[in-house]
Design an enzyme around this catalytic site. Structure first.
Site, PDB file in Angstrom:
ATOM      1  N   ASP A   1       0.788  -1.267   0.041  1.00  0.00           N
ATOM      2  CA  ASP A   1       0.064  -0.057   0.178  1.00  0.00           C
ATOM      3  C   ASP A   1       0.967   1.258   0.087  1.00  0.00           C
ATOM      4  OD1 ASP A   1      -2.591  -1.527   0.177  1.00  0.00           O
ATOM      5  OD2 ASP A   1      -1.890  -1.852   2.338  1.00  0.00           O
TER       6      ASP A   1
ATOM      7  N   LYS B   1       2.211   2.236  -5.029  1.00  0.00           N
ATOM      8  CA  LYS B   1       2.922   1.831  -6.377  1.00  0.00           C
ATOM      9  C   LYS B   1       1.796   1.837  -7.686  1.00  0.00           C
ATOM     10  CE  LYS B   1       3.197  -2.271  -4.517  1.00  0.00           C
ATOM     11  NZ  LYS B   1       2.795  -2.192  -3.015  1.00  0.00           N
TER      12      LYS B   1
ATOM     13  N   GLY C   1      -4.118  -4.911  -4.979  1.00  0.00           N
ATOM     14  CA  GLY C   1      -5.317  -4.056  -5.377  1.00  0.00           C
ATOM     15  C   GLY C   1      -4.885  -2.616  -5.762  1.00  0.00           C
ATOM     16  N   HIS C   2      -5.410  -1.977  -6.829  1.00  0.00           N
ATOM     17  CA  HIS C   2      -5.260  -0.657  -6.916  1.00  0.00           C
ATOM     18  C   HIS C   2      -6.642  -0.054  -7.701  1.00  0.00           C
ATOM     19  CE1 HIS C   2      -2.582  -2.568 -10.060  1.00  0.00           C
ATOM     20  NE2 HIS C   2      -3.477  -1.787 -10.799  1.00  0.00           N
TER      21      HIS C   2
ATOM     22  N   GLN D   1       2.353  -5.879  -2.905  1.00  0.00           N
ATOM     23  CA  GLN D   1       2.664  -5.670  -1.469  1.00  0.00           C
ATOM     24  C   GLN D   1       4.068  -5.185  -1.323  1.00  0.00           C
ATOM     25  OE1 GLN D   1       1.847  -9.719  -2.898  1.00  0.00           O
ATOM     26  NE2 GLN D   1      -0.348  -8.882  -2.223  1.00  0.00           N
TER      27      GLN D   1
HETATM   28  P1  IMP Z   1      -2.447 -12.795   2.297  1.00  0.00           P
HETATM   29  O1  IMP Z   1      -1.352 -12.449   1.102  1.00  0.00           O
HETATM   30  O2  IMP Z   1      -3.824 -12.762   1.762  1.00  0.00           O
HETATM   31  O3  IMP Z   1      -2.199 -14.313   2.556  1.00  0.00           O
HETATM   32  O4  IMP Z   1      -2.230 -12.176   3.610  1.00  0.00           O
HETATM   33  C1  IMP Z   1      -0.839 -12.128   4.298  1.00  0.00           C
HETATM   34  C2  IMP Z   1      -0.458 -10.727   4.836  1.00  0.00           C
HETATM   35  O5  IMP Z   1      -0.208  -9.729   3.544  1.00  0.00           O
HETATM   36  C3  IMP Z   1      -1.863 -10.267   5.692  1.00  0.00           C
HETATM   37  O6  IMP Z   1      -1.017  -9.308   6.361  1.00  0.00           O
HETATM   38  C4  IMP Z   1      -2.300  -9.168   4.613  1.00  0.00           C
HETATM   39  O7  IMP Z   1      -2.997  -7.946   5.082  1.00  0.00           O
HETATM   40  C5  IMP Z   1      -1.145  -8.441   3.715  1.00  0.00           C
HETATM   41  N1  IMP Z   1      -1.468  -8.512   2.354  1.00  0.00           N
HETATM   42  C6  IMP Z   1      -1.440  -8.986   1.307  1.00  0.00           C
HETATM   43  N2  IMP Z   1      -1.831  -8.086   0.188  1.00  0.00           N
HETATM   44  C7  IMP Z   1      -1.545  -7.110   0.452  1.00  0.00           C
HETATM   45  C8  IMP Z   1      -1.559  -5.751  -0.286  1.00  0.00           C
HETATM   46  O8  IMP Z   1      -1.780  -5.628  -1.402  1.00  0.00           O
HETATM   47  N3  IMP Z   1      -1.237  -4.536   0.469  1.00  0.00           N
HETATM   48  C9  IMP Z   1      -1.218  -4.616   1.942  1.00  0.00           C
HETATM   49  N4  IMP Z   1      -0.973  -5.900   2.689  1.00  0.00           N
HETATM   50  C10 IMP Z   1      -1.332  -7.090   2.103  1.00  0.00           C
END
Ligand code: IMP
Length: 448
Positions: A13, A16, A40-41, A226
């Site tokens: 977040d 990007k 997501g954006h 991420q």
């Molecule tokens: P997962 O990727 O859904 O398995 O989540 C694992 C961790 O990564 C959690 O803390 C999510 O909130 C975080 N996370 C996954 N994708 C994003 C993103 O695009 N932005 C911020 N945090 C993310």
């Protein structure tokens, strides 16, 4: 002209999406190399009243730039229905994806079983939950690494290879059932047939494709999702995602050699946010934290969850900078700090009486870390929409200079608002060197 990775330097977040959108016209192709629809954006259609917004979770926003080819790499896990829904959304708005959007045939399918498993596991973890996005990401990577996953190429090929996979998969189905995840093998078989037909036109051998492009002098932007602190190897394990979100992942996740990637742009938010559980030493659970959340609109694009907010953390950033090799920085949301009396930057941690400058590997140590801060005066001045670095208030410049010195990188992009035009672009650093004669396209994108 170089091939460049754009990566998040914190917990995701960082903004990007805007930076990639600005840079896209300077490149011939954009490749996402890890993750899935956990990212997501938001993209916007139309101008003025009646603007339509929707979020892209899998497809790079490069798809909105005509002439830019978009690829989803082998390092990704693809939920076929989520992919097809995004394609349909784009096509409804007149954005043609045929011939411009391709999926690596070695990417793995993320199926409803993975989603169900993600949800039951999180429930079972109770207080130790990770706070995942509930999109099935972890279980899909488990299938891949456990060698029971299904590559898109196999899904589409059907035949014996697929049958054999299905047999393994049936055994794999027993595991989710034992864990209490709902599953329906008949529905899965129907899904596989439908996906095979619908995904087939999009598949390519991405390594061959990128090799051809690069040999012909075309340029590639590798889009990270991420951030470094969510990287499965280099992040705050186990509170991480299940893929390599740092620059190294761009090579393994797309099938190019590491030597094909000329540099990395590290995207840094001017403060820190985190969504989900896990340690965050500079978190602010006071009015300043709430102010950052409100003013920065810090709510997740994928899950809508409020983000935890805090001061900038140099222990985190030095780690991310080293792992990513980020010679260039894109500093975002500087304007969110405009109203603060003073700013703090964490320069080291105190853990059990010891001063620590490097990120500890053990979560409990990070949980116990007390930030050691350096304080900067606030600028109490509106920076929204500033276009020239010299027009930034001196206190903001001091804050940015300090960051650049500490990270040994230049902030060639400074974002002072959500719109494309609200960006300071500098050509004297690594960015200008990498983009060469295409640097002008970035200046044009900000209206300069
Ligand atoms: P997962 O990727 O859904 O398995 O989540 C694992 C961790 O990564 C959690 O803390 C999510 O909130 C975080 N996370 C996954 N994708 C994003 C993103 O695009 N932005 C911020 N945090 C993310």
């Amino acid at each position: 002209m170089a091939n460049v990775a754009v990566v998040g330097m914190q917990w995701g977040d960082e903004g990007k999406g805007k930076i990639i959108d600005l840079l896209c016209p300077a490149f011939d192709a954009v490749v996402r190399f890890q993750g899935g629809n956990n990212a997501g954006h938001t993209v916007k259609f139309g101008s003025g009243e009646g603007d339509e917004h929707f979020a892209l979770h899998l497809i790079p926003s490069g798809i909105l730039h005509e002439g830019v080819a978009c690829y989803l790499g082998n390092g990704m896990v693809i939920n076929p229905d989520a992919f097809l829904a995004e394609v349909a959304q784009l096509e409804r708005r007149g954005i043609e994806t045929a011939g411009r959007l391709r999926l690596s045939d070695r990417a793995h399918a993320l199926t409803p079983v993975h989603v169900a498993l993600d949800i039951v596991r999180e429930e079972a973890r109770g207080a130790d939950r990770i706070g995942t996005t509930a999109k099935g990401i972890g279980p899909a990577y488990e299938s891949k690494i456990g060698r029971t996953g299904i590559r898109l190429a196999e899904l589409v090929a059907g035949g014996e290879a697929m049958r054999n996979r299905q047999i393994v998969r049936v055994a794999d189905f027993e595991r989710p059932a034992a864990e209490g995840a709902e599953l329906d093998p008949e529905a899965a078989a129907e899904d596989f047939t439908r996906w095979a037909e619908r995904l087939s036109p999009y598949l390519c051998d991405l390594s061959v494709e990128l090799d051809g492009l690069i040999r012909n002098g075309r340029t590639v932007l590798f889009e990270g999702a991420q951030g470094a602190l969510l990287d499965v190897d280099h992040g705050t394990y186990p509170y991480v995602t299940s893929s390599n979100s740092t620059t190294g992942g761009a090579a393994t996740g797309s099938g190019v050699p590491p030597t094909a990637i000329d540099g990395a742009i590290g995207v840094v938010k001017a403060y820190t946010t985190r969504v989900g559980e896990g340690p965050m030493p500079t978190e602010l659970v006071d009015d300043v934290g709430l102010h950052l959340r409100d003013r920065g609109h810090e709510f997740g694009t994928t899950t809508g969850r409020p983000r935890r907010c805090g001061w900038l953390d140099l222990v985190v950033l030095r780690h991310a900078s080293r792992v990513n090799g980020a010679r260039c920085l894109a500093l975002t949301k500087i304007d969110v700090l405009d109203e603060l009396e003073e700013l703090r930057v964490c320069v080291a941690y105190r853990i059990g009486g010891e001063v620590v400058r490097n990120l500890p590997a053990v979560t409990d140590r990070l949980e116990a870390a007390e930030p050691i801060y350096r304080t900067f005066p606030g600028w109490k001045q509106d920076t929204r929409g500033v276009l020239d670095r010299s027009d930034l208030p001196q206190a903001a410049l001091d804050y940015i200079d300090f960051l650049e010195q500490e990270l040994e990188a230049s902030a060639d992009l400074i974002s002072s608002g959500p719109r494309r035009e609200e960006t300071v672009v500098s050509g004297g650093g690594a960015l200008g060197e990498w983009l060469g004669d295409r640097f002008g396209t970035v200046q044009a994108a900000v209206g300069g």
